[in-house]
Write a protein that holds these residues in place. Structure first.
Motif, PDB file in Angstrom:
ATOM      1  N   ASN A   1      -5.642 -15.480   7.212  1.00  0.00           N
ATOM      2  CA  ASN A   1      -4.949 -16.061   6.067  1.00  0.00           C
ATOM      3  C   ASN A   1      -3.484 -16.366   6.414  1.00  0.00           C
ATOM      4  N   SER A   2      -3.295 -17.035   7.533  1.00  0.00           N
ATOM      5  CA  SER A   2      -1.940 -17.256   8.053  1.00  0.00           C
ATOM      6  C   SER A   2      -1.138 -18.253   7.237  1.00  0.00           C
ATOM      7  N   THR A   3      -1.691 -18.826   6.193  1.00  0.00           N
ATOM      8  CA  THR A   3      -0.912 -19.714   5.341  1.00  0.00           C
ATOM      9  C   THR A   3      -0.011 -18.929   4.393  1.00  0.00           C
ATOM     10  N   LYS A   4      -0.224 -17.616   4.285  1.00  0.00           N
ATOM     11  CA  LYS A   4       0.634 -16.754   3.461  1.00  0.00           C
ATOM     12  C   LYS A   4       1.673 -16.094   4.361  1.00  0.00           C
ATOM     13  N   PHE A   5       2.688 -15.486   3.770  1.00  0.00           N
ATOM     14  CA  PHE A   5       3.756 -14.836   4.523  1.00  0.00           C
ATOM     15  C   PHE A   5       3.866 -13.360   4.129  1.00  0.00           C
ATOM     16  N   PRO A   6       2.864 -12.567   4.431  1.00  0.00           N
ATOM     17  CA  PRO A   6       2.935 -11.154   4.051  1.00  0.00           C
ATOM     18  C   PRO A   6       4.014 -10.421   4.847  1.00  0.00           C
ATOM     19  N   GLU A   7       4.645  -9.452   4.207  1.00  0.00           N
ATOM     20  CA  GLU A   7       5.710  -8.679   4.848  1.00  0.00           C
ATOM     21  C   GLU A   7       5.496  -7.193   4.639  1.00  0.00           C
ATOM     22  N   ALA A   8       6.074  -6.396   5.531  1.00  0.00           N
ATOM     23  CA  ALA A   8       6.059  -4.946   5.399  1.00  0.00           C
ATOM     24  C   ALA A   8       7.346  -4.391   5.978  1.00  0.00           C
ATOM     25  N   LYS A   9       7.715  -3.202   5.556  1.00  0.00           N
ATOM     26  CA  LYS A   9       8.904  -2.550   6.100  1.00  0.00           C
ATOM     27  C   LYS A   9       8.611  -1.080   6.290  1.00  0.00           C
ATOM     28  N   SER A  10       9.006  -0.559   7.430  1.00  0.00           N
ATOM     29  CA  SER A  10       8.820   0.840   7.727  1.00  0.00           C
ATOM     30  C   SER A  10       9.762   1.696   6.907  1.00  0.00           C
ATOM     31  N   THR A  11       9.331   2.923   6.649  1.00  0.00           N
ATOM     32  CA  THR A  11      10.191   3.842   5.915  1.00  0.00           C
ATOM     33  C   THR A  11      10.708   4.973   6.787  1.00  0.00           C
ATOM     34  N   GLY A  12      10.292   5.058   8.032  1.00  0.00           N
ATOM     35  CA  GLY A  12      10.874   6.086   8.884  1.00  0.00           C
ATOM     36  C   GLY A  12       9.958   6.642   9.950  1.00  0.00           C
ATOM     37  N   TRP A  13      10.486   7.600  10.677  1.00  0.00           N
ATOM     38  CA  TRP A  13       9.830   8.201  11.835  1.00  0.00           C
ATOM     39  C   TRP A  13       9.923   9.696  11.702  1.00  0.00           C
ATOM     40  N   LYS A  14       8.856  10.391  11.994  1.00  0.00           N
ATOM     41  CA  LYS A  14       8.897  11.848  11.960  1.00  0.00           C
ATOM     42  C   LYS A  14       7.772  12.377  12.828  1.00  0.00           C
TER      43      LYS A  14
ATOM     44  N   GLY B   1       6.688  11.948  15.828  1.00  0.00           N
ATOM     45  CA  GLY B   1       5.834  11.016  16.566  1.00  0.00           C
ATOM     46  C   GLY B   1       5.015  10.096  15.692  1.00  0.00           C
ATOM     47  N   GLN B   2       5.361   9.977  14.440  1.00  0.00           N
ATOM     48  CA  GLN B   2       4.642   9.112  13.507  1.00  0.00           C
ATOM     49  C   GLN B   2       5.614   8.109  12.898  1.00  0.00           C
ATOM     50  N   LEU B   3       5.151   6.902  12.691  1.00  0.00           N
ATOM     51  CA  LEU B   3       5.936   5.895  11.995  1.00  0.00           C
ATOM     52  C   LEU B   3       5.187   5.575  10.709  1.00  0.00           C
ATOM     53  N   SER B   4       5.858   5.700   9.585  1.00  0.00           N
ATOM     54  CA  SER B   4       5.240   5.466   8.284  1.00  0.00           C
ATOM     55  C   SER B   4       5.920   4.296   7.603  1.00  0.00           C
ATOM     56  N   GLY B   5       5.151   3.586   6.812  1.00  0.00           N
ATOM     57  CA  GLY B   5       5.726   2.492   6.068  1.00  0.00           C
ATOM     58  C   GLY B   5       4.670   1.710   5.338  1.00  0.00           C
ATOM     59  N   ASP B   6       5.061   0.572   4.825  1.00  0.00           N
ATOM     60  CA  ASP B   6       4.155  -0.298   4.088  1.00  0.00           C
ATOM     61  C   ASP B   6       3.776  -1.477   4.962  1.00  0.00           C
ATOM     62  N   LEU B   7       2.491  -1.789   4.980  1.00  0.00           N
ATOM     63  CA  LEU B   7       1.997  -2.954   5.699  1.00  0.00           C
ATOM     64  C   LEU B   7       1.430  -3.915   4.677  1.00  0.00           C
ATOM     65  N   THR B   8       1.953  -5.124   4.672  1.00  0.00           N
ATOM     66  CA  THR B   8       1.419  -6.164   3.802  1.00  0.00           C
ATOM     67  C   THR B   8       0.659  -7.140   4.680  1.00  0.00           C
TER      68      THR B   8
ATOM     69  N   THR C   1      -0.450  -4.814  -0.058  1.00  0.00           N
ATOM     70  CA  THR C   1       0.422  -3.842   0.591  1.00  0.00           C
ATOM     71  C   THR C   1      -0.175  -2.448   0.497  1.00  0.00           C
ATOM     72  N   LYS C   2      -0.184  -1.746   1.617  1.00  0.00           N
ATOM     73  CA  LYS C   2      -0.670  -0.367   1.664  1.00  0.00           C
ATOM     74  C   LYS C   2       0.284   0.456   2.517  1.00  0.00           C
ATOM     75  N   SER C   3       0.451   1.720   2.143  1.00  0.00           N
ATOM     76  CA  SER C   3       1.246   2.647   2.956  1.00  0.00           C
ATOM     77  C   SER C   3       0.371   3.136   4.100  1.00  0.00           C
TER      78      SER C   3
END
Length: 172
Positions: A93-106, A108-115, A120-122
Motif C-alpha cells: 500500500n505504498s500510495t499511503k505515507f504511514p509513519e511511526a516514531k520510537s519511544t526509547g531504548w531499554k 537491548g530493546q527498542l520500543s515505539g509505534d509502527l504505522t 499504528t501499533k506499539s
C-alpha cells in the motif's frame, strides 16, 4: 511513499565528536533495511529499501537511545525484478505515507509505534550495538542492528502469499 519506524533504529552515524548525549544522523550509504518475503511457499525473495533517512539521540554513558526518527521510502524497494516490485508496492500500500516514531531504548530493546498500511501499533524489537568510535576520516560512528518479523495482516494488509515478512536493519 514513507514509513517511519523505530525498528529501523538499528544503525546510524554522526560526524560530531562523542559527548553524551549526541544526535546521530543515519548514513544512507552505510544503512540497510532488508526484507525476506516468502514466495508461494516455494522460495524466499530478498529485497532492499534503497532510500532511508533519519536520526536519533544516543548517550554513550548510559546506553540510552531516544528521539528516534527513521524514514524508509517504500517505493524504493528493490527485489531485482520490476514487475515483482510493482506487485509488492500494491501489497505494501505504498500510495499511503504511514509513519511511526520510537519511544526509547531499554535493556537491548527498542520500543515505539509502527504505522503500516494506515494502522499504528506499539511494538518492541531487540537491538544490539555493534560498536562505536572514531572512523579513519575523523568522524565518530555508532552501529546498531535488529531483526524481527512483521505480520502484514496485523496491520490490515492481508497478503496471502506472504503472511510474514522478515526484516533486518543494520548500519551506521
Amino acid at each position: 511513499m514513507n514509513i517511519r519506524t523505530p525498528l529501523l533504529a538499528a544503525a546510524f552515524v554522526s560526524g560530531a565528536a562523542i559527548a553524551a548525549p549526541v544526535k546521530y544522523d543515519i548514513d544512507p550509504t552505510h544503512f540497510f533495511v532488508q526484507i525476506d518475503v516468502p514466495h508461494l511457499g516455494f522460495s524466499h525473495i530478498p529485497g532492499l529499501f534503497k532510500e532511508v533517512s533519519g536520526s536519533y539521540v544516543y548517550d554513550s554513558d548510559t546506553g540510552e537511545i531516544k528521539d528516534v526518527s527513521v524514514t524508509v521510502k517504500i517505493i524504493s524497494l528493490d527485489t531485482g525484478h520490476g514487475e515483482r516490485d510493482e506487485h509488492l508496492q500494491k501489497y505494501l500500500n505504498s500510495t499511503k505515507f504511514p509513519e511511526a516514531k520510537s519511544t526509547g531504548w531499554k535493556d537491548g530493546q527498542l520500543s515505539g509505534d509502527l504505522t503500516f498500511n494506515g494502522q499504528t501499533k506499539s511494538i518492541t524489537v531487540p537491538v544490539s550495538k555493534n560498536g562505536e568510535g572514531k572512523d579513519p576520516w575523523g568522524g565518530y560512528r555508532s552501529g546498531f542492528e535488529t531483526a524481527f518479523t512483521l505480520k502484514p495482516a496485523d496491520y490490515g494488509a492481508n497478503i496471502e502469499v506472504a503472511p510474514e515478512v522478515a526484516i533486518k536493519v543494520s548500519g551506521e
